[in-house]
Design a protein around this motif. Structure first.
Motif, PDB file in Angstrom:
ATOM      1  N   LEU A 114       7.618   1.722  -5.764  1.00 53.13           N
ATOM      2  CA  LEU A 114       7.457   0.274  -5.785  1.00 53.13           C
ATOM      3  C   LEU A 114       6.789  -0.187  -7.078  1.00 53.13           C
ATOM      4  N   THR A 115       7.359  -1.223  -7.689  1.00 53.46           N
ATOM      5  CA  THR A 115       6.712  -1.890  -8.815  1.00 53.46           C
ATOM      6  C   THR A 115       6.037  -3.137  -8.271  1.00 53.46           C
ATOM      7  N   CYS A 116       4.715  -3.228  -8.458  1.00 54.55           N
ATOM      8  CA  CYS A 116       3.947  -4.289  -7.802  1.00 54.55           C
ATOM      9  C   CYS A 116       3.038  -5.037  -8.777  1.00 54.55           C
ATOM     10  N   THR A 117       2.700  -6.266  -8.382  1.00 57.15           N
ATOM     11  CA  THR A 117       1.652  -7.052  -9.026  1.00 57.15           C
ATOM     12  C   THR A 117       0.769  -7.624  -7.923  1.00 57.15           C
ATOM     13  N   PHE A 118      -0.340  -8.271  -8.317  1.00 56.52           N
ATOM     14  CA  PHE A 118      -1.186  -8.936  -7.328  1.00 56.52           C
ATOM     15  C   PHE A 118      -0.423 -10.102  -6.705  1.00 56.52           C
ATOM     16  N   LEU A 119      -0.527 -10.240  -5.384  1.00 56.44           N
ATOM     17  CA  LEU A 119       0.081 -11.374  -4.696  1.00 56.44           C
ATOM     18  C   LEU A 119      -0.637 -12.661  -5.092  1.00 56.44           C
ATOM     19  N   ASN A 120      -1.927 -12.694  -4.904  1.00 57.47           N
ATOM     20  CA  ASN A 120      -2.803 -13.791  -5.339  1.00 57.47           C
ATOM     21  C   ASN A 120      -4.228 -13.297  -5.164  1.00 57.47           C
ATOM     22  N   LYS A 121      -4.800 -12.768  -6.241  1.00 56.63           N
ATOM     23  CA  LYS A 121      -6.088 -12.090  -6.138  1.00 56.63           C
ATOM     24  C   LYS A 121      -7.189 -13.025  -5.645  1.00 56.63           C
ATOM     25  N   ASP A 122      -7.131 -14.285  -6.039  1.00 59.28           N
ATOM     26  CA  ASP A 122      -8.170 -15.232  -5.632  1.00 59.28           C
ATOM     27  C   ASP A 122      -8.181 -15.453  -4.124  1.00 59.28           C
ATOM     28  N   ILE A 123      -7.015 -15.423  -3.506  1.00 58.85           N
ATOM     29  CA  ILE A 123      -6.920 -15.671  -2.062  1.00 58.85           C
ATOM     30  C   ILE A 123      -6.993 -14.376  -1.258  1.00 58.85           C
TER      31      ILE A 123
ATOM     32  N   GLY B 218       0.768   0.236  -2.467  1.00 56.43           N
ATOM     33  CA  GLY B 218       1.301   0.400  -3.808  1.00 56.43           C
ATOM     34  C   GLY B 218       0.208   0.298  -4.857  1.00 56.43           C
ATOM     35  N   CYS B 219       0.624   0.031  -6.085  1.00 57.26           N
ATOM     36  CA  CYS B 219      -0.354  -0.094  -7.154  1.00 57.26           C
ATOM     37  C   CYS B 219       0.223  -0.969  -8.262  1.00 57.26           C
ATOM     38  N   ALA B 220      -0.671  -1.565  -9.041  1.00 61.24           N
ATOM     39  CA  ALA B 220      -0.273  -2.320 -10.222  1.00 61.24           C
ATOM     40  C   ALA B 220       0.104  -1.336 -11.322  1.00 61.24           C
TER      41      ALA B 220
ATOM     42  N   GLY C 120      -7.283 -10.982  -2.552  1.00 63.72           N
ATOM     43  CA  GLY C 120      -7.922  -9.793  -3.103  1.00 63.72           C
ATOM     44  C   GLY C 120      -6.889  -8.777  -3.543  1.00 63.72           C
ATOM     45  N   PHE C 121      -7.108  -7.516  -3.177  1.00 65.49           N
ATOM     46  CA  PHE C 121      -6.266  -6.419  -3.645  1.00 65.49           C
ATOM     47  C   PHE C 121      -5.048  -6.242  -2.737  1.00 65.49           C
ATOM     48  N   VAL C 122      -4.203  -7.254  -2.750  1.00 62.04           N
ATOM     49  CA  VAL C 122      -2.950  -7.255  -1.984  1.00 62.04           C
ATOM     50  C   VAL C 122      -1.787  -7.372  -2.960  1.00 62.04           C
ATOM     51  N   GLY C 123      -0.762  -6.555  -2.748  1.00 58.78           N
ATOM     52  CA  GLY C 123       0.336  -6.494  -3.694  1.00 58.78           C
ATOM     53  C   GLY C 123       1.548  -7.314  -3.321  1.00 58.78           C
ATOM     54  N   GLU C 124       2.290  -7.699  -4.357  1.00 55.37           N
ATOM     55  CA  GLU C 124       3.597  -8.320  -4.220  1.00 55.37           C
ATOM     56  C   GLU C 124       4.614  -7.388  -4.873  1.00 55.37           C
TER      57      GLU C 124
END
Length: 258
Positions: A116-125, A156-158, A127-131
């Motif tokens: 999986l290629t991932c980024t942060f979903l929305n770190k401000d809301i 996953g991971c960034a 935290g460490f949750v991936g999209e």
């Protein structure tokens, strides 16, 4: 020598099965036999799993609080390490062992395995949750071609290796889309979508959107139906939300008239 159409091999049917954490803890030989029978009938299986109950126990043991928003776990930096060690270190290998013991050749994977290629979903809301931005379908194709069942933890991971928790229903839907699955099976601790206390045997995308607006569908069911609608919109023919007997609600893009 040429082969007629009737003798040409047909591609196996592909089904993605998402097992919720509470279902995992009740998994028994009958469930494994159901999966084994599906494979013997020519179905390629990919299993995606969560681990909510096990994660909650480890968070509580370590004194870490956790809440959810719209069915998505808000994951702090401290919590994400616990989620990672629980899913990848405990839940995944236990499930892989159960499947292998039951006659299904299985291998454990997570987003760290070039899957999986991932980024942060929305770190401000959150935290460490991936999209999920991309799924390595070729890796899954290779395993399935060799009769190996991928068992994927929703983690996953960034790009820099930062660990990211990912909603399991989202992982299952993205994988189903990537491998062009014929069906997505979301196996939960409830026997489908309940409205006014009654399980709906079949429903449509429009009805689900109406029920979300009226709040008849809420909480942890929202990511499930959202994942289902995303798959239907992209052309996955069938999405089912089912209980442990694999019976429940079939979701159709639109109503079918006889």
């Amino acid at each position: 020598m040429t082969m007629s159409k009737s003798t040409q091999p047909t591609a196996p049917k592909r089904i993605v099965v998402k097992l919720g954490g509470s279902m995992l803890e009740r998994l028994n030989e009958t469930h494994i036999a159901n999966f084994r029978n599906m494979k013997q009938q020519g179905t390629d299986l990919i299993i995606v799993h969560g681990g909510g109950p096990a994660i909650n126990r480890q968070l509580e043991k370590n004194g870490v609080t956790s809440t959810t928003v719209g069915g998505i776990r808000i994951t702090s930096e401290e919590a994400v390490e616990i989620v990672q060690s629980t899913l990848i270190g405990q839940v995944n290998p236990t499930l892989v062992h159960q499947l292998n013991k039951g006659g299904i050749t299985a291998i454990g994977l997570s987003g760290y395995d070039k899957l999986l290629t991932c980024t942060f979903l929305n770190k401000d809301i959150y935290g460490f949750v991936g999209e999920i931005k991309e799924v390595n379908a070729k890796l899954l194709d290779t395993l399935l071609a060799n009769d190996i069942t991928p068992v994927i933890s929703c983690f996953g991971c960034a790009n820099d290796g930062t660990p990211l928790n990912i909603n399991g229903d989202t992982v299952a839907s993205k994988i189903a889309l990537a491998i062009k699955a014929e069906s997505l099976l979301l196996v939960t601790d409830t026997p489908g979508i309940k409205i006014d206390g009654e399980v709906q045997q079949s429903t449509t995308a429009k009805a689900i959107n109406d029920w979300i607006e009226s709040e008849d569908i809420y909480g942890g069911m929202i990511p499930k139906v959202t994942a289902a609608l995303d798959c239907l919109a992209e052309g996955i023919p069938s999405v089912q939300i089912v209980g442990e007997t694999l019976q429940g609600t079939t979701i159709l893009q639109q109503e079918v008239f006889a």
